[in-house]
Scaffold this active site. Structure first.
Site, PDB file in Angstrom:
ATOM      1  N   ASN A   6     -44.290 -56.013  26.721  1.00 43.40           N
ATOM      2  CA  ASN A   6     -43.105 -56.874  26.666  1.00 43.40           C
ATOM      3  C   ASN A   6     -43.461 -58.323  26.988  1.00 43.40           C
ATOM      4  OD1 ASN A   6     -41.431 -54.717  26.110  1.00 43.40           O
ATOM      5  ND2 ASN A   6     -40.562 -54.568  28.161  1.00 43.40           N
ATOM      6  N   ARG A  21     -36.359 -51.398  10.640  1.00 39.88           N
ATOM      7  CA  ARG A  21     -37.640 -50.899  11.122  1.00 39.88           C
ATOM      8  C   ARG A  21     -37.716 -49.405  10.797  1.00 39.88           C
ATOM      9  NH1 ARG A  21     -39.323 -55.103  14.563  1.00 39.88           N
ATOM     10  NH2 ARG A  21     -37.656 -56.098  15.764  1.00 39.88           N
ATOM     11  N   ARG A  56     -39.128 -59.054  13.159  1.00 38.49           N
ATOM     12  CA  ARG A  56     -40.285 -59.573  13.902  1.00 38.49           C
ATOM     13  C   ARG A  56     -41.281 -58.484  14.294  1.00 38.49           C
ATOM     14  NH1 ARG A  56     -38.024 -62.946  17.785  1.00 38.49           N
ATOM     15  NH2 ARG A  56     -38.398 -64.780  16.502  1.00 38.49           N
ATOM     16  N   HIS A  96     -29.525 -56.973   9.827  1.00 40.17           N
ATOM     17  CA  HIS A  96     -29.761 -56.119  10.986  1.00 40.17           C
ATOM     18  C   HIS A  96     -28.841 -54.908  10.982  1.00 40.17           C
ATOM     19  CE1 HIS A  96     -29.753 -55.322  15.492  1.00 40.17           C
ATOM     20  NE2 HIS A  96     -31.039 -55.350  15.209  1.00 40.17           N
ATOM     21  N   TYR A 121     -35.037 -43.714  21.632  1.00 36.35           N
ATOM     22  CA  TYR A 121     -33.947 -44.655  21.880  1.00 36.35           C
ATOM     23  C   TYR A 121     -32.622 -43.911  21.893  1.00 36.35           C
ATOM     24  CZ  TYR A 121     -37.159 -48.440  20.359  1.00 36.35           C
ATOM     25  OH  TYR A 121     -38.208 -49.307  20.222  1.00 36.35           O
ATOM     26  N   ARG A 177     -28.342 -53.603  29.032  1.00 31.90           N
ATOM     27  CA  ARG A 177     -29.685 -53.188  29.424  1.00 31.90           C
ATOM     28  C   ARG A 177     -30.591 -54.374  29.745  1.00 31.90           C
ATOM     29  NH1 ARG A 177     -32.340 -51.749  24.680  1.00 31.90           N
ATOM     30  NH2 ARG A 177     -33.602 -53.627  24.829  1.00 31.90           N
ATOM     31  N   HIS A 198     -29.974 -48.213  23.693  1.00 37.56           N
ATOM     32  CA  HIS A 198     -29.942 -49.070  22.517  1.00 37.56           C
ATOM     33  C   HIS A 198     -28.585 -49.090  21.817  1.00 37.56           C
ATOM     34  CE1 HIS A 198     -31.424 -50.394  18.414  1.00 37.56           C
ATOM     35  NE2 HIS A 198     -32.073 -51.238  19.199  1.00 37.56           N
TER      36      HIS A 198
END
Length: 689
Positions: free
Chosen positions: A53, A382, A412, A442, A475, A571, A599
């Site tokens: 991260n 993704r 990204r 998205h 997730y 979160r 998520h």
């Protein structure tokens, strides 16, 4: 401006800085590595996640701030009014603090616990004579052939070292002169080397860079090695894409991806005490870095290797990892009925990973094979490396169906992966589109068009997470399958809007970004304010990944001052500060970090007992409101609404993994007494049938 003045809510003291809030989130990740309630190897993984991260944070967020400073941009950001320079100073201070915590955790806790479990990660001065002989031979046979010493002199300047690469700066003495060379620790080799066990039960390892350091003199015959200094650089990896002038966006991004590995340096990591001051000055000068950009570590440089290390160890030590869980099928799918027939009767809800993601894959496979399916349309942000979703889309195209897929090639760090998928799908006959200029798509949506007798049926899947079968096991996300006519019409218009030149449609059910989601949320919050004024029962529960959007935060402050009760489950980043008298005293903010990455995005409004429930791909972030294509959608089925509300209430009751944000922006674990029963929300969802 005092906290009690309601007209002063828009004040820097009432907000958290975005970047510092993110570092606070990553500190909570580090706390999971500290938490001895977690299995030992899972703690190693959390430390690796913390490290990974931080890499991405420096490559993108810190790099962006540095670019602003270089460009002379000194405008304060809109929440805490900190300039880019001020933010960089605070980021450096906070990160140095976190690095100290990280190193002490690894050295003082994790390594001793590994030792107690019969696992040794040894220093070179701790190995036996037999180990030394083994490693000496291993170096000559397997490591030395891969190494390339790079001399630095007038003819060979300092090499352009790859982003995130681990290197050794070597100072040599030759004929009374000091010379320098760089040896890169090869990323193609495992970072850790297994040694023959000392005792029957022990598993012993050493780090690759330590072995190279010990035998590095064999690369420089005729010279004396005086110092060896491990270091690692992090570079600016944010892409600069000029979309307006691009004739082919895919080609433009491919060009930029080649530059990513060689961006400007933004961080230098060194081993404390192992590198002379002269070498530090030399490295920082050649990379154009300031003192605040240098981070000394006492443990290994770059803990991301612990992910694979833990995976290797877990093969023989299942007692040191989480117990396996089994995802369940929703009850309505446990019969023999065709899923299309089932959807004609009812909506189907999924709470992943507790509910299996397999039905979504099965739906795509069934749609690809079903001769009555005419078209499939889907957005992909993704996906996994060997995605069964991609395979189903390819098969559908081979079977003559109209298949349209929006592949977001600006996702990204997934750009390269998604470009390959886009090319693969195009070769299979899929219509591939890349979205709309200046925006990332998205949203998570699939439309299946099917002919049944003389009518057209439309089946829609909407979700909060990606169509990724791997992350769907890691997730927590939610999804809805529906055959409702109004959802089908909205989905049709949504894809036509993306692929063509039509203006934004008038939606039946959807609210979309960048045009209207923020306005929808502001209206919903305003409605709770009105209900509070009349009925005194205004209540909002919202769960998301991050909260940064100032218009929404100011509206929440207004609602709090009107008496509306607001429970936020955020979160990660949260720029809103709760519990400030006269500003946010009716707002609570909690963050939950546990085995699965939280998520899902859920937005619940009391509405004087009517209880409106929404799911979305969007967080309450400015980028989601303005720079991304997102979908917010309502949930109507009574049973599904009740289940989602129950999930929210259990999450709010968590007193094991929940941290509560205090009015000063810091987070503390929920206070519990001996009389309180432990409530760990993810554990309850795992067991709940």
């Amino acid at each position: 401006m005092g906290y009690g003045n309601k007209h002063s809510v828009d004040h820097p003291e009432h907000f958290n800085n975005r970047e510092l809030s993110w570092l606070g989130f990553n500190k909570r990740v580090l706390q999971e590595a500290i938490d001895e309630r977690n299995p030992l190897l899972e703690r190693l993984k959390f430390l690796a996640i913390f490290s990974s991260n931080l890499d991405e944070f420096f490559m993108v967020r810190v790099a962006g701030l540095k670019d602003q400073v270089k460009a002379g941009y000194d405008k304060p950001e809109e929440t805490t009014a900190m300039t880019p320079k001020e933010q960089l100073m605070e980021i450096s201070r906070y990160t140095h603090h976190l690095i100290t915590l990280q190193d002490s955790l690894f050295t003082d806790s994790l390594k001793p616990h590994l030792h107690d479990a019969g696992i040794e990660l040894l220093e070179m001065d701790e190995i036996t004579h037999d180990h030394y002989n083994y490693l000496s031979n291993h170096f000559d046979e397997f490591i030395k052939p891969v190494l390339t010493p790079l001399a630095i002199d007038a003819y060979r300047p300092f090499p352009m070292l790859m982003n995130k690469s681990l290197n050794l700066a070597v100072t040599l003495e030759s004929d009374g002169k000091k010379i320098t060379a760089i040896v890169q620790v090869p990323a193609v080799l495992d970072r850790y080397i297994s040694l023959p066990p000392v005792h029957h039960q022990d598993r012993c390892y050493v780090l690759l860079e330590d072995v190279i350091t010990t035998f590095i003199h064999r690369l420089f015959n005729g010279n004396v090695v005086s110092t060896i200094s491990p270091f690692r650089i992090t570079r600016n990896a944010d892409l600069t894409i000029h979309e307006e002038g691009a004739q082919d966006l895919l080609v433009e991004i491919e060009k930029e991806l080649k530059k990513r590995k060689w961006g400007a340096a933004v961080r230098l990591e060194i081993k404390k005490g192992a590198i002379p001051e002269d070498d530090i000055d030399y490295l920082s000068n050649v990379m154009n870095l300031e003192k605040d950009d240098i981070f000394e570590v006492t443990g290994p440089i770059d803990y991301t290797f612990l992910t694979e290390f833990a995976k290797t160890l877990s093969e023989d030590r299942p007692d040191l990892v989480y117990k396996p869980t089994t995802s369940r099928l929703p009850l309505v799918l446990r019969g023999e009925e065709n899923i299309f027939d089932t959807l004609q009767k009812r909506d189907i809800f999924f709470h992943h990973p507790y509910d299996s993601f397999q039905p979504i894959i099965d739906l795509m496979i069934a749609a690809a094979k079903d001769p009555n399916v005419l078209a499939i349309k889907q957005t992909l942000y993704r996906v996994s490396g060997d995605s069964p979703i991609i395979q189903a889309l390819e098969e559908a195209a081979h079977n003559g169906k109209q298949v349209t897929v929006l592949v977001e090639i600006k996702a990204r760090f997934d750009e390269e992966n998604n470009i390959q998928w886009a090319k693969k799908l195009e070769k299979a006959g899929v219509h591939v589109i890349y979205g709309i200029t200046g925006l990332k798509t998205h949203s998570k949506i699939t439309l299946i068009v099917r002919q049944h007798h003389d009518e057209i049926q439309r089946f829609v899947h909407l979700g909060t997470g990606n169509y990724n079968d791997k992350t769907a096991k890691l997730y927590t996300d939610m999804g809805l399958l529906t055959a409702k006519r109004t959802f089908g019409e909205d989905a049709t218009n949504f894809f036509n809007h993306l692929s063509g030149y039509s203006e934004k449609p008038d939606w039946h059910e959807f609210s979309t970004a960048p045009f209207e989601i923020r306005d929808t949320f502001l209206q919903l919050i305003q409605q709770e304010i009105e209900h509070q004024k009349v009925h005194g029962n205004g209540h909002i529960i919202a769960k998301m990944n991050s909260l940064t959007d100032k218009p929404i935060m100011l509206k929440l402050y207004e609602a709090s001052n009107a008496g509306v009760r607001i429970d936020l489950i955020v979160r990660g980043i949260c720029c809103l500060k709760p519990g400030i008298p006269g500003v946010s005293e009716n707002i609570t903010v909690r963050s939950i970090l546990d085995r699965f990455l939280e998520h899902s995005r859920i937005y619940w409004f009391h509405q004087n007992g009517k209880e409106a429930t929404f799911l979305s791909s969007a967080d309450w972030m400015t980028r989601n409101m303005e720079k991304r294509i997102e979908v917010l959608f309502p949930v109507y089925d009574k049973g599904i609404k009740e289940r989602i509300k129950k999930i929210l209430l259990i999450t709010l009751a968590d007193n094991v993994k929940a941290r509560i944000q205090q009015s000063d922006g810091n987070y503390e674990y929920v206070n519990v007494t001996k009389e309180d029963s432990p409530i760990q929300s993810q554990l309850i969802f795992t067991k709940d049938s």
